[in-house]
Design a protein around this motif. Structure first.
Motif, PDB file in Angstrom:
ATOM      1  N   UNK A  72       0.802  -1.206   0.098  1.00 50.89           N
ATOM      2  CA  UNK A  72      -0.037   0.052  -0.071  1.00 50.89           C
ATOM      3  C   UNK A  72       0.980   1.292  -0.162  1.00 50.89           C
ATOM      4  N   UNK A  73       1.862   1.330   0.877  1.00 53.04           N
ATOM      5  CA  UNK A  73       2.990   2.314   0.517  1.00 53.04           C
ATOM      6  C   UNK A  73       3.521   2.511  -0.437  1.00 53.04           C
ATOM      7  N   UNK A  74       3.825   1.439  -1.413  1.00 56.59           N
ATOM      8  CA  UNK A  74       4.467   1.554  -2.644  1.00 56.59           C
ATOM      9  C   UNK A  74       3.578   2.069  -3.478  1.00 56.59           C
ATOM     10  N   UNK A  75       2.065   1.443  -3.614  1.00 58.19           N
ATOM     11  CA  UNK A  75       1.071   1.961  -4.541  1.00 58.19           C
ATOM     12  C   UNK A  75       0.698   3.345  -4.427  1.00 58.19           C
ATOM     13  N   UNK A  76       0.706   3.762  -3.008  1.00 60.03           N
ATOM     14  CA  UNK A  76       0.188   5.122  -2.850  1.00 60.03           C
ATOM     15  C   UNK A  76       1.060   6.199  -3.378  1.00 60.03           C
ATOM     16  N   UNK A  77       2.457   5.852  -3.376  1.00 63.47           N
ATOM     17  CA  UNK A  77       3.330   6.610  -3.621  1.00 63.47           C
ATOM     18  C   UNK A  77       3.548   6.828  -5.163  1.00 63.47           C
ATOM     19  N   UNK A  78       3.291   5.675  -5.868  1.00 66.32           N
ATOM     20  CA  UNK A  78       3.377   5.417  -7.296  1.00 66.32           C
ATOM     21  C   UNK A  78       2.519   6.278  -7.976  1.00 66.32           C
ATOM     22  N   UNK A  79       1.177   5.974  -7.543  1.00 67.29           N
ATOM     23  CA  UNK A  79       0.299   6.526  -8.073  1.00 67.29           C
ATOM     24  C   UNK A  79      -0.259   8.366  -7.762  1.00 67.29           C
ATOM     25  N   UNK A  80       0.409   8.503  -6.605  1.00 66.00           N
ATOM     26  CA  UNK A  80       0.309  10.018  -6.168  1.00 66.00           C
ATOM     27  C   UNK A  80       1.192  10.886  -7.067  1.00 66.00           C
ATOM     28  N   UNK A  81       0.092  12.053  -7.480  1.00 65.07           N
ATOM     29  CA  UNK A  81       0.661  12.987  -8.381  1.00 65.07           C
ATOM     30  C   UNK A  81       1.217  12.443  -9.848  1.00 65.07           C
ATOM     31  N   UNK A  82       0.653  11.310 -10.277  1.00 71.22           N
ATOM     32  CA  UNK A  82       1.249  10.623 -11.447  1.00 71.22           C
ATOM     33  C   UNK A  82      -0.329  10.494 -12.520  1.00 71.22           C
ATOM     34  N   UNK A  83      -0.817  11.589 -12.994  1.00 71.48           N
ATOM     35  CA  UNK A  83      -2.204  11.212 -13.662  1.00 71.48           C
ATOM     36  C   UNK A  83      -2.019  10.368 -15.012  1.00 71.48           C
ATOM     37  N   UNK A  84      -0.853  10.228 -15.515  1.00 73.84           N
ATOM     38  CA  UNK A  84      -0.642   9.350 -16.494  1.00 73.84           C
ATOM     39  C   UNK A  84      -1.111   7.915 -16.281  1.00 73.84           C
ATOM     40  N   UNK A  85      -1.011   7.444 -15.022  1.00 77.29           N
ATOM     41  CA  UNK A  85      -1.445   5.947 -14.695  1.00 77.29           C
ATOM     42  C   UNK A  85      -2.419   5.765 -13.738  1.00 77.29           C
ATOM     43  N   UNK A  86      -3.313   7.014 -13.777  1.00 72.61           N
ATOM     44  CA  UNK A  86      -4.397   6.983 -12.810  1.00 72.61           C
ATOM     45  C   UNK A  86      -5.646   6.149 -13.370  1.00 72.61           C
ATOM     46  N   UNK A  87      -5.590   5.644 -14.690  1.00 70.02           N
ATOM     47  CA  UNK A  87      -6.727   4.898 -15.194  1.00 70.02           C
ATOM     48  C   UNK A  87      -6.284   3.525 -15.059  1.00 70.02           C
ATOM     49  N   UNK A  88      -4.788   3.128 -14.659  1.00 69.28           N
ATOM     50  CA  UNK A  88      -4.558   1.586 -14.394  1.00 69.28           C
ATOM     51  C   UNK A  88      -4.991   1.298 -13.318  1.00 69.28           C
ATOM     52  N   UNK A  89      -5.714   0.339 -13.226  1.00 71.99           N
ATOM     53  CA  UNK A  89      -6.449  -0.282 -11.890  1.00 71.99           C
ATOM     54  C   UNK A  89      -5.452  -1.036 -10.981  1.00 71.99           C
ATOM     55  N   UNK A  90      -5.577  -0.920  -9.748  1.00 68.91           N
ATOM     56  CA  UNK A  90      -5.002  -1.930  -8.847  1.00 68.91           C
ATOM     57  C   UNK A  90      -5.974  -2.914  -8.366  1.00 68.91           C
ATOM     58  N   UNK A  91      -5.719  -4.188  -8.590  1.00 69.51           N
ATOM     59  CA  UNK A  91      -6.657  -5.323  -8.354  1.00 69.51           C
ATOM     60  C   UNK A  91      -6.007  -6.359  -7.597  1.00 69.51           C
ATOM     61  N   UNK A  92      -6.369  -6.376  -6.270  1.00 73.84           N
ATOM     62  CA  UNK A  92      -5.765  -7.446  -5.325  1.00 73.84           C
ATOM     63  C   UNK A  92      -6.272  -8.735  -5.386  1.00 73.84           C
ATOM     64  N   UNK A  93      -5.686  -9.549  -4.879  1.00 66.79           N
ATOM     65  CA  UNK A  93      -6.011 -10.918  -4.954  1.00 66.79           C
ATOM     66  C   UNK A  93      -7.343 -11.226  -4.199  1.00 66.79           C
ATOM     67  N   UNK A  94      -7.838 -10.191  -3.418  1.00 66.83           N
ATOM     68  CA  UNK A  94      -9.109 -10.445  -2.622  1.00 66.83           C
ATOM     69  C   UNK A  94      -8.992 -11.449  -1.631  1.00 66.83           C
ATOM     70  N   UNK A  95      -9.792 -11.823  -0.872  1.00 67.01           N
ATOM     71  CA  UNK A  95      -9.814 -12.746   0.254  1.00 67.01           C
ATOM     72  C   UNK A  95      -9.394 -14.326  -0.153  1.00 67.01           C
ATOM     73  N   UNK A  96      -9.450 -14.609  -1.185  1.00 62.78           N
ATOM     74  CA  UNK A  96      -9.222 -15.911  -2.088  1.00 62.78           C
ATOM     75  C   UNK A  96      -7.966 -16.241  -1.628  1.00 62.78           C
ATOM     76  N   UNK A  97      -6.998 -15.263  -1.359  1.00 59.32           N
ATOM     77  CA  UNK A  97      -5.393 -15.731  -1.313  1.00 59.32           C
ATOM     78  C   UNK A  97      -5.298 -15.785   0.417  1.00 59.32           C
ATOM     79  N   UNK A  98      -5.343 -16.686   1.075  1.00 66.73           N
ATOM     80  CA  UNK A  98      -5.157 -16.942   2.493  1.00 66.73           C
ATOM     81  C   UNK A  98      -4.080 -16.185   3.242  1.00 66.73           C
TER      82      UNK A  98
END
Length: 287
Positions: A72-98
């Motif tokens: 989360x720390x990495x992703x927040x810093x990566x997406x912050x102030x960079x509109x060029x990647x704003x439309x690229x979604x972050x999709x986690x594994x969800x609860x399926x990964x134990x």
């Protein structure tokens, strides 16, 4: 024998997850606000053992929090102030990964089953995004994993290799690290992953079968950060078994070390990791 059992467990979990895609995959993608569009790329993170969950906003998408605090720390810093990647979604594994905790995984020798659930979850979530994007939607995937999650995304890259959709993989504290392998950086770059040790792998319920396959995948960009004496990626008698080096990735004052034996640079690990991930995302959107 252990390798066969782990392979059977992986196959079973993948089959189970594939049954969920039809019923919940598209809904999961809609929650992320994809709205039926097909993104050029998708970032899929996998958290470490027992990491807590907290929902976060990255660009135009909101995660369900299953990336864990480090990523989360990495992703927040990566997406912050960079509109060029704003439309690229972050999709986690969800609860399926134990993502079993270290005590649970050790006591029950269940790391292998947990990793298998993560691989299935990565594939299911990728397929959900593709399905939501409509016919012919095949976004490039950038996979990011920490600790146990590093083992997950390595294996997911192998599983998805026939589709040629994985563009890049980024790892932190990889328990299957090969010393000085392509893309391995950090003061522990010459270290060997703890699950390369046959005895530890056996005790953990994981397999070493095919462990080199990840490094043989063609056309894949790789980056893996390992701290000196991190017991997961720099396993050995000198490792810090209290685990402190494994817990300090991307700390604000943590300077980046290019490789074992080299001096720290003037940049922090977070700055270098952000620049690397942005480059991976940009490269994925061009492929």
């Amino acid at each position: 024998m252990v390798g066969k059992r782990w392979g059977a467990a992986l196959a079973a979990v993948v089959v189970a997850a594939s049954g969920l895609i039809a019923t919940s995959g598209s809904a999961g993608a809609d929650v992320l606000g994809l709205g039926g569009s097909c993104p050029a790329a998708v970032v899929i993170p996998a958290r470490g053992s027992g990491d807590p969950v907290a929902s976060q906003q990255y660009g135009n998408s909101r995660s369900d929090g299953y990336e864990g605090p480090l990523l989360s720390t990495l992703l927040a810093a990566t997406y912050r102030d960079d509109p060029s990647i704003a439309s690229i979604p972050v999709v986690t594994t969800g609860p399926g990964y134990r993502a079993v905790s270290v005590p649970e995984g050790t006591a029950n020798r269940s790391f292998g089953i947990s990793i298998a659930s993560g691989v299935a979850a990565v594939i299911a979530r990728y397929d959900a995004v593709s399905a939501a994007g409509g016919f012919g939607c095949r976004p490039k995937a950038v996979l990011v994993g920490y600790s146990q999650g590093a083992a997950v995304v390595r294996a997911a890259a192998i599983a998805l290799a026939p589709r040629r959709v994985v563009s890049a993989v980024m790892l932190f504290g990889d328990p299957r690290q090969r010393p000085s392998a392509p893309g391995v950086v950090g003061a522990g770059s010459t270290g060997s992953g703890v699950w390369r040790d046959e005895g530890v792998a056996l005790a953990s319920g994981v397999s070493t079968v095919g462990i080199e396959t990840y490094y043989q995948l063609p056309g894949l960009q790789r980056w893996a950060l390992c701290h000196d004496r991190d017991p997961l990626c720099d396993f050995g008698p000198d490792a810090d078994f209290a685990g402190d080096p494994h817990k300090t990735y991307l700390q604000p004052d943590q300077l980046f070390v290019p490789a074992a034996g080299q001096a720290p640079t003037s940049q922090t690990e977070l700055q270098v990791a952000v620049a690397t991930l942005r480059g991976f995302i940009a490269g994925a959107t061009r492929r």
